[in-house]
Write an enzyme that holds these catalytic residues in place. Structure first.
Site, PDB file in Angstrom:
ATOM      1  N   SER A  68     -68.144 -18.501   0.051  1.00  0.00           N
ATOM      2  CA  SER A  68     -69.128 -18.398   1.415  1.00  0.00           C
ATOM      3  C   SER A  68     -70.156 -19.492   1.392  1.00  0.00           C
ATOM      4  O   SER A  68     -69.952 -20.755   1.146  1.00  0.00           O
ATOM      5  CB  SER A  68     -69.578 -16.972   1.484  1.00  0.00           C
ATOM      6  N   HIS A  80     -65.222 -19.199   4.421  1.00  0.00           N
ATOM      7  CA  HIS A  80     -64.538 -18.616   5.652  1.00  0.00           C
ATOM      8  C   HIS A  80     -65.850 -18.608   6.629  1.00  0.00           C
ATOM      9  O   HIS A  80     -66.813 -19.223   6.380  1.00  0.00           O
ATOM     10  CB  HIS A  80     -64.506 -16.859   5.263  1.00  0.00           C
TER      11      HIS A  80
END
EC number: 3.4.21.92
Length: 211
Positions: A104, A129
């Protein structure tokens, strides 16, 4: 400095200096070697710690590299951008090394290192993501509209950073972050998130790269 918690007492090292004895824990010893370790989720506290260490090391030697070792599940986007902006702001080249995972927000920090000096160990993984709101999401309809607009702006910023540092097209990045995209170390090299996989410190000497 807020050090990562451990389930056991960290060892201490005592060194004899001309001024007397000095006792250090492992994180302080790493800082002496210009190594900053990010081994926690990214929040305001850990971000402030990393930024303070970067600025301290730049003050000591603005022409020497700083190494940022990353093993983090990610975290706050705003805290990540504070660290990212500091990495770009300091005059030192910043070598980034992923051991374990850079997921992330941490993946952006990994990719944001100085070109040619972004490394991953063989067993590392990188996850990218789209950003999301923390649960639970509460508030009036007008508040939710504001949060949705901010989330969309955050996603645009994330896409711009990944495009800038990976060389991938905006269309591919937008499609790839729709769901979790998990890459092993060789795949992270192919994607442009890191430059090389390094199995040992002997092979980690990075070629000079332009900032």
């Amino acid at each position: 400095m807020n050090r990562p918690s451990a389930r056991y007492a960290l060892p201490e090292f005592t060194e004899r200096l001309s001024t007397g004895l000095r006792t250090l824990d492992p994180y302080s010893k790493l800082l002496d070697e210009r190594i900053v370790f990010l081994g926690t989720p990214i929040d305001d506290t850990s971000a402030n710690d990393v930024m303070a260490q970067f600025m301290h090391l730049e003050h000591l030697a603005p022409d020497r590299d700083i190494s940022l070792y990353i093993n983090s599940p990610g975290g706050s986007f705003s805290a990540m951008t504070a660290v990212y902006d500091t990495m770009q702001f300091v005059s030192c080249d910043v070598e980034t090394i992923c051991l374990g995972q850079a997921a992330s927000a941490a993946a952006v920090l990994l990719a944001g290192g100085t070109p040619g000096k972004r490394l991953a160990l063989p067993g590392a993984r990188v996850l990218i993501h789209q950003p999301s709101l923390p649960a639970p999401v509460q508030g009036q309809a007008s508040d939710l509209v504001i949060q949705a607009a901010e989330l969309a702006r955050t996603r645009e910023q994330l896409e711009e950073l990944l495009v800038r540092h990976t060389g991938q097209s905006p269309e591919r990045v937008a499609a790839d972050i729709e769901r979790d995209k998990i890459l092993d170390a060789p795949a992270a090299v192919a994607y442009g998130l890191v430059d090389r996989v390094v199995p040992s410190r002997k092979s980690s000497a990075a070629a000079p790269g332009a900032r």
